[in-house]
Design a protein around this motif. Structure first.
Motif, PDB file in Angstrom:
ATOM      1  N   ASP A   4      17.833  91.569 -79.519  1.00 12.43           N
ATOM      2  CA  ASP A   4      17.268  90.241 -79.262  1.00 12.43           C
ATOM      3  C   ASP A   4      15.746  90.311 -79.353  1.00 12.43           C
ATOM      4  O   ASP A   4      15.177  91.372 -79.604  1.00 12.43           O
ATOM      5  N   ARG A   8      40.387  82.177 -82.227  1.00  9.22           N
ATOM      6  CA  ARG A   8      39.638  83.029 -83.153  1.00  9.22           C
ATOM      7  C   ARG A   8      39.960  84.506 -82.894  1.00  9.22           C
ATOM      8  O   ARG A   8      40.200  85.281 -83.818  1.00  9.22           O
ATOM      9  N   ALA A  11      14.047  92.916 -77.029  1.00  6.22           N
ATOM     10  CA  ALA A  11      14.210  94.309 -77.443  1.00  6.22           C
ATOM     11  C   ALA A  11      13.307  94.617 -78.638  1.00  6.22           C
ATOM     12  O   ALA A  11      12.625  95.658 -78.656  1.00  6.22           O
ATOM     13  N   ARG A  45      27.825  88.474 -86.176  1.00  2.00           N
ATOM     14  CA  ARG A  45      28.783  89.466 -86.700  1.00  2.00           C
ATOM     15  C   ARG A  45      29.543  88.896 -87.886  1.00  2.00           C
ATOM     16  O   ARG A  45      29.801  89.600 -88.861  1.00  2.00           O
ATOM     17  N   SER A  83      25.037  93.350 -79.717  1.00  2.00           N
ATOM     18  CA  SER A  83      24.854  92.844 -78.353  1.00  2.00           C
ATOM     19  C   SER A  83      23.556  93.369 -77.734  1.00  2.00           C
ATOM     20  O   SER A  83      23.133  92.890 -76.689  1.00  2.00           O
ATOM     21  N   LYS A  84      22.936  94.368 -78.381  1.00  3.02           N
ATOM     22  CA  LYS A  84      21.696  94.915 -77.827  1.00  3.02           C
ATOM     23  C   LYS A  84      20.447  94.417 -78.554  1.00  3.02           C
ATOM     24  O   LYS A  84      19.340  94.819 -78.226  1.00  3.02           O
ATOM     25  N   PHE A 113      21.696 102.569 -89.258  1.00  5.94           N
ATOM     26  CA  PHE A 113      22.367 103.507 -90.170  1.00  5.94           C
ATOM     27  C   PHE A 113      22.895 104.704 -89.388  1.00  5.94           C
ATOM     28  O   PHE A 113      24.051 105.112 -89.543  1.00  5.94           O
ATOM     29  N   ASP A 114      22.057 105.264 -88.488  1.00  9.12           N
ATOM     30  CA  ASP A 114      22.488 106.396 -87.679  1.00  9.12           C
ATOM     31  C   ASP A 114      23.685 106.017 -86.818  1.00  9.12           C
ATOM     32  O   ASP A 114      24.627 106.784 -86.671  1.00  9.12           O
ATOM     33  N   ILE A 138      26.554  95.617 -86.738  1.00  7.37           N
ATOM     34  CA  ILE A 138      27.712  94.896 -86.182  1.00  7.37           C
ATOM     35  C   ILE A 138      28.071  95.490 -84.818  1.00  7.37           C
ATOM     36  O   ILE A 138      28.292  94.772 -83.844  1.00  7.37           O
ATOM     37  N   ARG A 139      28.050  96.805 -84.754  1.00  6.65           N
ATOM     38  CA  ARG A 139      28.479  97.482 -83.525  1.00  6.65           C
ATOM     39  C   ARG A 139      27.542  97.202 -82.355  1.00  6.65           C
ATOM     40  O   ARG A 139      27.980  96.970 -81.235  1.00  6.65           O
ATOM     41  N   PHE A 140      26.231  97.247 -82.630  1.00  4.72           N
ATOM     42  CA  PHE A 140      25.277  97.128 -81.521  1.00  4.72           C
ATOM     43  C   PHE A 140      24.540  95.786 -81.499  1.00  4.72           C
ATOM     44  O   PHE A 140      23.448  95.699 -80.956  1.00  4.72           O
ATOM     45  N   LEU A 152      26.697 105.761 -88.939  1.00  5.71           N
ATOM     46  CA  LEU A 152      27.228 107.084 -89.283  1.00  5.71           C
ATOM     47  C   LEU A 152      27.993 107.670 -88.107  1.00  5.71           C
ATOM     48  O   LEU A 152      29.055 108.244 -88.268  1.00  5.71           O
ATOM     49  N   SER A 174      33.230  99.464 -88.018  1.00  4.69           N
ATOM     50  CA  SER A 174      32.170  99.095 -87.073  1.00  4.69           C
ATOM     51  C   SER A 174      32.586  99.399 -85.635  1.00  4.69           C
ATOM     52  O   SER A 174      31.793  99.234 -84.717  1.00  4.69           O
ATOM     53  N   HIS A 175      33.816  99.771 -85.453  1.00  3.07           N
ATOM     54  CA  HIS A 175      34.353 100.163 -84.138  1.00  3.07           C
ATOM     55  C   HIS A 175      34.301  99.056 -83.094  1.00  3.07           C
ATOM     56  O   HIS A 175      34.068  99.332 -81.905  1.00  3.07           O
ATOM     57  N   LEU A 176      34.506  97.813 -83.534  1.00  2.00           N
ATOM     58  CA  LEU A 176      34.694  96.743 -82.555  1.00  2.00           C
ATOM     59  C   LEU A 176      36.143  96.832 -82.068  1.00  2.00           C
ATOM     60  O   LEU A 176      36.955  97.571 -82.622  1.00  2.00           O
ATOM     61  N   ALA A 216      29.458 106.027 -85.920  1.00  2.00           N
ATOM     62  CA  ALA A 216      30.686 105.253 -85.724  1.00  2.00           C
ATOM     63  C   ALA A 216      31.744 105.654 -86.740  1.00  2.00           C
ATOM     64  O   ALA A 216      32.921 105.447 -86.530  1.00  2.00           O
ATOM     65  N   ASN A 269      27.492  98.456 -90.469  1.00  2.00           N
ATOM     66  CA  ASN A 269      28.388  98.824 -89.360  1.00  2.00           C
ATOM     67  C   ASN A 269      27.606  99.030 -88.062  1.00  2.00           C
ATOM     68  O   ASN A 269      28.038  98.603 -86.990  1.00  2.00           O
ATOM     69  N   ARG A 318      15.529  91.538 -69.680  1.00  2.00           N
ATOM     70  CA  ARG A 318      16.604  90.594 -69.999  1.00  2.00           C
ATOM     71  C   ARG A 318      17.372  90.229 -68.725  1.00  2.00           C
ATOM     72  O   ARG A 318      17.619  89.064 -68.438  1.00  2.00           O
ATOM     73  N   ASP A 324      27.166  84.700 -76.335  1.00  2.00           N
ATOM     74  CA  ASP A 324      28.437  85.202 -76.892  1.00  2.00           C
ATOM     75  C   ASP A 324      28.714  84.560 -78.251  1.00  2.00           C
ATOM     76  O   ASP A 324      29.133  85.237 -79.194  1.00  2.00           O
ATOM     77  N   ALA A 368      13.672  96.606 -72.134  1.00  2.00           N
ATOM     78  CA  ALA A 368      14.241  95.352 -72.653  1.00  2.00           C
ATOM     79  C   ALA A 368      15.425  94.928 -71.791  1.00  2.00           C
ATOM     80  O   ALA A 368      15.579  93.753 -71.457  1.00  2.00           O
ATOM     81  N   ASP A 418      28.956  86.432 -81.976  1.00  2.00           N
ATOM     82  CA  ASP A 418      30.115  86.265 -82.873  1.00  2.00           C
ATOM     83  C   ASP A 418      29.673  85.736 -84.241  1.00  2.00           C
ATOM     84  O   ASP A 418      30.143  86.204 -85.279  1.00  2.00           O
TER      85      ASP A 418
END
Lengths: 135, 197
Positions: free
Chosen positions: B79, A96, B82, B33, B76-77, B190-191, B72-74, B194, A121-123, B196, B69, A32, B26, A28, B30
């Motif tokens: 789409d 923002r 994927a 999220r 960006s991966k 979920f993994d 939200i974290r991933f 966890l 979420s560790h952002l 994170a 979580n 991409r 981008d 992917a 946002d």
């Protein structure tokens, strides 16, 4: 947390699945990137064709002068509108990020008082993808 | 006139490329999220009210929060590409974490009362809806390619179903495929949630 007594067969099967997921993510990512930069190359080609159509007809100075001479009020207004919209968007985006940075710590602190085991979420503090999670 | 056209075309093409290939994606990340954070806040408020058997130590709360979580974290991966490649690569394979995730989810919801379960299920469905929406709209240049691929995929599924004289099974198959993909993504998120934590 999700640890369990897995047999060797379970672990082999899980490993196979994880390798497939990893390979799918890799493909992917390649696809991409190829589409993104392929698009850029395509656009660069058309940009080149646009410039190339002027070859032999004018010098750069001629082009510059003609450009300035031919620019009308409506062109200037259109460019100002487009440029202004981009600047507006970027300033809003920065605002923002500033707001998230200002409020996120406080929200985290207040929520942690209610739920001490609160997970994150560790952002980053500006709400962006953590650098360690980037591709 | 030609010089003007050539230069404005070059500048417009560069601007469009920047907009479509970088800024739009981008923005979509946002916005996605933001939707997930809103769902997470709603979940937090539900647990904070300590109603319907739901509270912070509830396993259902922990499971859904960790999943949110992870997404939200991933984000960006995630789409269309994927998801498409993953569904092709995983075709015909049993993904044990997905089954485990579903079993755990059902078990955890069973500890809540009917309304609590319905509210959490609704949150999970809205999370899936937000993810599907994001996966599609976040890649406008891929959408052009993705629609024919999607049509070809749907066509292949339909032809196969007709060949097997199982037209009536198509909705069930599509529904099963959707449920399978949702569970798979939830389990993976979920993994990650966890890890994170």
């Amino acid at each position: 947390m999700t640890k369990s007594n897995k047999t060797k067969a379970d672990l082999v099967a899980e490993n196979r699945v994880l390798r497939r997921i990893d390979s799918a993510n890799g493909w992917a990512s390649v696809l991409r990137t190829a589409i993104k930069w392929g698009g850029m190359v395509g656009e660069a080609r058309y940009a080149w064709l646009a410039v190339d159509s002027l070859a032999g007809q004018s010098t750069v100075a001629d082009i510059g002068l003609k450009f300035l001479a031919e620019v009308g009020v409506s062109d200037v207004l259109a460019w100002l509108l487009a440029g202004g919209a981009v600047v507006f968007g970027l300033v809003q985006k920065k605002l923002r990020g500033d707001t998230i940075q200002r409020l996120s710590g406080r929200i985290q602190q207040l929520e942690q008082q209610i739920d001490p085991r609160r997970t994150s979420s560790h952002l980053t503090v500006r709400g962006q993808t953590n650098p360690v999670d980037r591709e | 006139m030609q010089a003007m056209l050539a230069l404005s075309s070059v500048i417009s093409l560069a601007g469009l490329a920047w907009l479509l290939l970088w800024l739009w994606r981008d923005y979509c990340i946002d916005a996605y999220r933001q939707r997930l954070f809103a769902l997470r806040d709603e979940l937090f408020d539900l647990a904070s009210a300590s109603a319907h058997g739901l509270s912070f130590p509830s396993p259902a709360y922990a499971q859904l929060r960790a999943t949110l979580n992870g997404l939200i974290r991933f984000s960006s991966k995630v789409d269309l590409v994927a998801i498409g490649i993953l569904s092709l690569r995983m075709r015909g394979m049993a993904y044990r974490p997905a089954a485990e995730f579903d079993a755990r989810w059902a078990r955890n919801l069973g500890r809540l009362d009917a309304e609590g379960g319905a509210r959490l299920e609704s949150l999970r469905q809205r999370m899936h809806l937000a993810t599907a929406h994001f996966a599609i709209v976040s890649v406008p240049h891929l959408l052009v390619l993705g629609v024919p691929i999607l049509l070809a995929f749907v066509g292949a599924v339909l032809v196969r179903a007709v060949l097997h004289s199982a037209v009536r099974a198509v909705p069930a198959r599509l529904s099963a495929l959707r449920a399978r993909m949702e569970s798979m993504y939830d389990a993976a998120a979920f993994d990650e949630g966890l890890s994170a934590a």
